[in-house]
Structure formats: structure tokens, C-alpha cells
Enzyme design. Structure first.
Site, PDB file in Angstrom:
ATOM      1  N   GLY A 158       0.844  -1.192   0.000  1.00 54.74           N
ATOM      2  CA  GLY A 158       0.000   0.000   0.000  1.00 54.74           C
ATOM      3  C   GLY A 158       0.877   1.238   0.000  1.00 54.74           C
ATOM      4  O   GLY A 158       2.000   1.216   0.529  1.00 54.74           O
ATOM      5  N   GLY A 214      -0.690   4.785   0.001  1.00 52.53           N
ATOM      6  CA  GLY A 214      -1.496   5.998   0.120  1.00 52.53           C
ATOM      7  C   GLY A 214      -0.828   6.965   1.088  1.00 52.53           C
ATOM      8  O   GLY A 214       0.401   6.947   1.285  1.00 52.53           O
ATOM      9  N   PHE A 256     -10.249  -2.691   0.120  1.00 50.62           N
ATOM     10  CA  PHE A 256      -9.489  -3.369  -0.934  1.00 50.62           C
ATOM     11  C   PHE A 256      -8.696  -4.582  -0.430  1.00 50.62           C
ATOM     12  O   PHE A 256      -8.075  -5.286  -1.211  1.00 50.62           O
ATOM     13  CB  PHE A 256      -8.501  -2.386  -1.598  1.00 50.62           C
ATOM     14  N   ALA A 301      -1.284  10.928   9.274  1.00 55.27           N
ATOM     15  CA  ALA A 301      -0.114  10.622   8.443  1.00 55.27           C
ATOM     16  C   ALA A 301       0.783  11.834   8.190  1.00 55.27           C
ATOM     17  O   ALA A 301       2.007  11.733   8.313  1.00 55.27           O
ATOM     18  CB  ALA A 301      -0.581  10.021   7.121  1.00 55.27           C
ATOM     19  N   LYS A 313     -13.259   4.272  16.014  1.00 57.18           N
ATOM     20  CA  LYS A 313     -13.082   5.710  16.259  1.00 57.18           C
ATOM     21  C   LYS A 313     -13.467   6.534  15.030  1.00 57.18           C
ATOM     22  O   LYS A 313     -13.874   7.678  15.149  1.00 57.18           O
ATOM     23  CB  LYS A 313     -11.660   6.014  16.733  1.00 57.18           C
ATOM     24  N   ASN A 348     -12.397  12.041   8.299  1.00 62.53           N
ATOM     25  CA  ASN A 348     -13.795  11.651   8.534  1.00 62.53           C
ATOM     26  C   ASN A 348     -14.560  12.810   9.164  1.00 62.53           C
ATOM     27  O   ASN A 348     -15.690  13.105   8.812  1.00 62.53           O
ATOM     28  CB  ASN A 348     -13.864  10.408   9.432  1.00 62.53           C
ATOM     29  N   GLN A 389     -13.336   6.255   5.757  1.00 61.62           N
ATOM     30  CA  GLN A 389     -13.567   4.963   6.411  1.00 61.62           C
ATOM     31  C   GLN A 389     -14.841   4.967   7.259  1.00 61.62           C
ATOM     32  O   GLN A 389     -15.542   3.978   7.363  1.00 61.62           O
ATOM     33  CB  GLN A 389     -12.377   4.597   7.317  1.00 61.62           C
TER      34      GLN A 389
HETATM   35  N1  LIG Z   1      -3.930   8.715   6.448  1.00 59.01           N
HETATM   36  C1  LIG Z   1      -3.830   8.626   7.739  1.00 59.01           C
HETATM   37  O1  LIG Z   1      -3.614   9.634   8.443  1.00 59.01           O
HETATM   38  C2  LIG Z   1      -3.937   7.280   8.410  1.00 59.01           C
HETATM   39  C3  LIG Z   1      -3.394   7.132   9.679  1.00 59.01           C
HETATM   40  C4  LIG Z   1      -3.486   5.901  10.307  1.00 59.01           C
HETATM   41  C5  LIG Z   1      -4.122   4.844   9.651  1.00 59.01           C
HETATM   42  N2  LIG Z   1      -4.632   5.015   8.401  1.00 59.01           N
HETATM   43  C6  LIG Z   1      -5.272   3.855   7.771  1.00 59.01           C
HETATM   44  O2  LIG Z   1      -4.414   3.351   6.754  1.00 59.01           O
HETATM   45  C7  LIG Z   1      -5.182   2.735   5.726  1.00 59.01           C
HETATM   46  C8  LIG Z   1      -4.736   3.272   4.390  1.00 59.01           C
HETATM   47  O3  LIG Z   1      -4.975   4.651   4.374  1.00 59.01           O
HETATM   48  P1  LIG Z   1      -4.106   5.680   3.516  1.00 59.01           P
HETATM   49  O4  LIG Z   1      -4.330   7.012   4.153  1.00 59.01           O
HETATM   50  O5  LIG Z   1      -2.717   5.217   3.325  1.00 59.01           O
HETATM   51  O6  LIG Z   1      -4.789   5.551   2.079  1.00 59.01           O
HETATM   52  P2  LIG Z   1      -5.524   6.682   1.241  1.00 59.01           P
HETATM   53  O7  LIG Z   1      -6.854   7.023   1.738  1.00 59.01           O
HETATM   54  O8  LIG Z   1      -4.508   7.721   0.980  1.00 59.01           O
HETATM   55  O9  LIG Z   1      -5.911   5.792  -0.048  1.00 59.01           O
HETATM   56  C9  LIG Z   1      -5.422   5.847  -1.279  1.00 59.01           C
HETATM   57  C10 LIG Z   1      -4.698   4.548  -1.574  1.00 59.01           C
HETATM   58  O10 LIG Z   1      -5.644   3.547  -1.972  1.00 59.01           O
HETATM   59  C11 LIG Z   1      -5.131   2.924  -3.098  1.00 59.01           C
HETATM   60  N3  LIG Z   1      -6.192   2.290  -3.884  1.00 59.01           N
HETATM   61  C12 LIG Z   1      -7.174   2.883  -4.614  1.00 59.01           C
HETATM   62  N4  LIG Z   1      -7.922   1.943  -5.227  1.00 59.01           N
HETATM   63  C13 LIG Z   1      -7.397   0.747  -4.863  1.00 59.01           C
HETATM   64  C14 LIG Z   1      -7.712  -0.595  -5.182  1.00 59.01           C
HETATM   65  N5  LIG Z   1      -8.724  -0.897  -5.979  1.00 59.01           N
HETATM   66  N6  LIG Z   1      -6.965  -1.580  -4.626  1.00 59.01           N
HETATM   67  C15 LIG Z   1      -5.943  -1.285  -3.807  1.00 59.01           C
HETATM   68  N7  LIG Z   1      -5.584  -0.044  -3.475  1.00 59.01           N
HETATM   69  C16 LIG Z   1      -6.297   0.962  -4.007  1.00 59.01           C
HETATM   70  C17 LIG Z   1      -4.444   4.039  -3.850  1.00 59.01           C
HETATM   71  O11 LIG Z   1      -3.525   3.502  -4.766  1.00 59.01           O
HETATM   72  C18 LIG Z   1      -3.747   4.761  -2.736  1.00 59.01           C
HETATM   73  O12 LIG Z   1      -2.509   4.200  -2.461  1.00 59.01           O
HETATM   74  C19 LIG Z   1      -6.640   3.026   6.071  1.00 59.01           C
HETATM   75  O13 LIG Z   1      -7.202   1.898   6.692  1.00 59.01           O
HETATM   76  C20 LIG Z   1      -6.567   4.169   7.046  1.00 59.01           C
HETATM   77  O14 LIG Z   1      -7.652   4.177   7.945  1.00 59.01           O
HETATM   78  C21 LIG Z   1      -4.540   6.212   7.763  1.00 59.01           C
END
Ligand SMILES: NC(=O)c1ccc[n+]([C@@H]2O[C@H](COP(=O)([O-])OP(=O)(O)OC[C@H]3O[C@@H](n4cnc5c(N)ncnc54)[C@H](O)[C@@H]3O)[C@@H](O)[C@H]2O)c1
Length: 349
Positions: free
Chosen positions: A10, A12, A97, A153, A204, A270, A298
């Protein structure tokens, strides 16, 4: 030589922030192989492939702009190639996903690999709640831990101090994962109550949607504090009903519990989208597209998953806040009704 090979599944916002930490620790520590692969779902950004941009400029310009990744983090668009031979797999795709990603990976990861989920969300199965780490374990057969905490993040990428929690049933793996993830500004504590850690991370986001409604409706900090407290009570109640193992109350005092709840109710996406929902009356899907530049929400989806679980167990009325969030997002209940779920909330659960 002989260090553990790490792959980040991943890329994102959070995946890229975590790549900064895991990448620089892997480069520094002999217990890990220096190269860290990061699976990137290929897409074009400004006419160029995102993997090419990451591998030349060392920046995920779409999901974590303005932050350099260590050069030993290598973006790979082929999922199986990215994970080939990995000893440690960090799963960090949006939760909707993960099933498909694991189906593709099935039969292609080392049996003795250690997995850690950084994914916040839950799924539902025939017997009710399914944790994301359980889905990964069932599909890939590897031992799973989780990492959850008050970790927005962009702030982690800016190296502002925060804490996080690793939930790990096997303390030996817990120590290894702590070594990979900890920095002076990203302080890790390891607890064994992994299911509770993971459930906190999912629930949360639903509370944060409620906090966003309050902001959008013009309520103040006292009301938000009530949302946080009542939401926390529902989180604890839900964990007690649905966790397989014993629930340790102290886990709610870790970063994954009350701290994550507070940040998400003040800072996260959110809350932001829910505030706009209350102010504009636009749909959640439309706002997600307009406001999040490809990032995923989410909270609303998790509220729908929770609702189906609560309904199947006949306990909907014990969770008025979770239920109100679901009904407002999906059943057309007016957002102005949100406050009634607080007024009628049982004082004790
Ligand atoms: N962003 C934050 O601050 C944060 C902090 C802690 C935990 N999280 C958790 O981490 C997880 C990932 O969040 P994020 O912020 O990295 O992602 P994000 O919301 O930035 O999501 C985008 C990502 O999803 C991918 N994506 C899109 N369509 C897809 C598909 N069909 N299959 C697979 N991947 C696909 C994209 O390529 C991209 O990498 C989530 O569960 C989130 O709750 C996020």
C-alpha cells in the site's frame, strides 16, 4: 546479510508516511535488509507513472506531497514481485481493498512471514465481526499483528512527536516490529490485546463522523467532548460484545484508544467530510470525491458494517451514536437529529 526483508503493501497517505519510518530504520539496522519494497497501485500523475516518480524523485507526489522517502524504498507496481521473499509484510491499503489484495497474494508469501496490519476498518462475516487482520490471516496463513494510534499521516511524516500501539499476541514478533517502526518521534508501545487495539482503530472513525456533524451544526467543544465520551463508551461496549478474547480496559488508555479517538475527532478526514456534509447537504460520496483527492473515507462505511452486525445480534438500541451516524449517512435521517442520540444516550452502558 541475512536481514529481514520488508514489504509495504500500500502506498497511500499512511503507507507513504510509514515508508519513511520503516525505510530509514531498515537502512540503519542490520536485522533488516536495506531495500524496502512498496507496492504501488499504478496510476498516472501529470502524464507520468507514479512508480517512476517515486523511484526517481523519492516522493509520493499524489498521496504524500512535500516529503522525501528514503532512497532504499522502492516502488513496485506488481504486487507479487513487491512481496516476493518478504519476511515482514506491512498491510496499509484502505480496508475495502484488502480482500482482493490478499486473493492475489494467496500462495505467494512465505509461510513464516510476519504480517502487520495498519488498516483501520472492520468487515462482517457470517458470525458477525471480522477483523481485517483475521481476513489477512485466513487468506495468507501468516501470523498477524496490528499497529494503530493517534497518527495522522502528515504529522507523522513531518516527524512531530506521537505515540502508537502495536497489538501483538507473540511478544517476540512485537519486539521485532517495534524495532522496525520506532523512532524518537514515533514512540511505540506493544500490548498483547491485539483484537481490542484493532477494533479501536476501526470504531473511532465512526465517532469522528459524529464529531464532524456537531462541528457542521455549529455546536461547541463541550458537545464534542460529549460525543467523544459517549463514543468511547460505545467502543468499549462493542469490544466487550464482539472481541473473541478478553478485553483489557487499559488498552483504551493506550494511543490506539483514547488518544486516537481525540485526534480523529479534531483532525481527521472523517470529521472534515462529516462537517461539510452537515453544512452543505451534499452526499458523502460526492464530498469524498471533491475533498479527498483519491483518498478514501472509512467512517461511514464502517458504520454500515457495524450496523449490520448490531442488527444481527439485536443490540442496535444499545449503540445510539453508532446507529445515528449510520442512519444519517445511509437512510436519509436529517443530520440535525444527531443531537437527539446524545440526549437520550444511556448514562452507563
Ligand atoms: N492517512 C492517515 O492519516 C492514516 C493514519 C493511520 C491509519 N490510516 C489507515 O491506513 C489505511 C490506508 O490509508 P491511507 O491514508 O494510506 O490511504 P488513502 O486514503 O490515501 O488511499 C489511497 C490509496 O488507496 C489505493 N487504492 C485505490 N484503489 C485501490 C484498489 N482498488 N486496490 C488497492 N488499493 C487501491 C491508492 O492507490 C492509494 O494508495 C486506512 O485503513 C486508514 O484508515 C490512515
Amino acid at each position: 546479510m541475512g536481514g529481514k526483508k520488508v514489504c509495504i503493501v500500500g502506498s497511500g497517505n499512511w503507507g507513504s508516511a510509514i515508508a519513511k519510518i520503516a525505510g530509514s530504520n531498515a537502512a540503519r539496522l542490520s536485522s533488516f535488509e536495506s531495500q524496502v519494497n512498496m507496492w504501488v497501485l499504478q496510476e498516472e500523475v501529470g502524464g507520468r507513472r507514479l512508480t517512476d516518480i517515486i523511484n526517481t524523485e523519492h516522493e509520493n507526489v499524489k498521496y504524500l506531497p512535500g516529503h522525501k522517502l528514503p532512497p532504499n524504498v522502492v516502488a513496485e507496481p506488481d504486487l507479487l514481485k513487491a512481496c516476493a521473499g518478504a519476511d515482514v509484510l506491512l498491510f496499509v491499503v484502505p480496508h475495502q481493498f484488502i480482500g482482493k489484495v490478499c486473493d492475489q497474494l494467496k500462495g505467494h508469501v512465505k509461510k513464516e512471514a510476519v504480517g502487520m496490519s495498519l488498516i483501520k476498518g472492520v468487515d462482517e462475516g457470517p458470525d458477525g465481526l471480522r477483523l481485517i487482520s483475521d481476513i489477512i490471516h485466513e487468506k495468507l496463513g501468516i501470523e498477524m499483528s496490528v499497529l494503530m494510534g493517534a497518527n495522522i499521516a502528515n504529522e507523522v511524516a513531518e516527524e512531530k512527536f506521537c505515540e502508537t500501539t502495536i497489538g501483538c499476541k507473540n511478544m517476540k514478533h512485537g519486539q521485532m516490529l517495534k524495532e522496525l517502526m520506532q523512532t524518537p518521534n514515533f514512540r511505540v508501545s506493544v500490548v498483547q490485546d491485539a483484537d481490542t487495539v484493532e477494533i479501536c482503530g476501526a470504531l473511532k472513525n465512526v465517532v469522528a463522523v459524529g464529531a464532524g456533524f456537531c462541528d457542521g451544526l455549529g455546536y461547541g467543544d463541550n458537545t464534542k467532548a460529549a460525543v467523544i465520551r459517549l463514543g468511547l463508551m460505545e467502543m468499549i461496549g462493542f469490544s466487550k460484545l464482539f472481541c473473541k478474547g478478553p478485553v483489557t480496559p487499559a488498552t483504551f488508555l493506550e494511543s490506539c484508544g483514547v488518544a486516537d479517538l481525540i485526534t480523529t475527532c479534531y483532525g481527521g478526514r472523517n470529521r472534515k467530510v462529516a462537517e461539510a456534509f452537515a453544512k452543505t447537504g451534499k452526499s458523502i460520496e460526492q464530498l469524498e470525491k471533491e475533498m479527498l483527492n483519491g483518498q478514501k473515507l472509512q467512517g461511514p462505511q464502517t458504520s454500515a458494517e457495524l450496523h449490520r452486525i448490531l442488527k444481527s445480534k439485536n443490540v442496535v438500541e444499545k449503540f445510539p451514536l453508532f446507529t445515528a451516524v449510520y442512519r444519517i449517512c445511509y437512510e436519509g435521517k436529517p443530520v440535525t437529529d444527531f443531537i437527539t442520540c446524545l440526549q437520550s444516550h444511556p448514562e452507563h452502558m
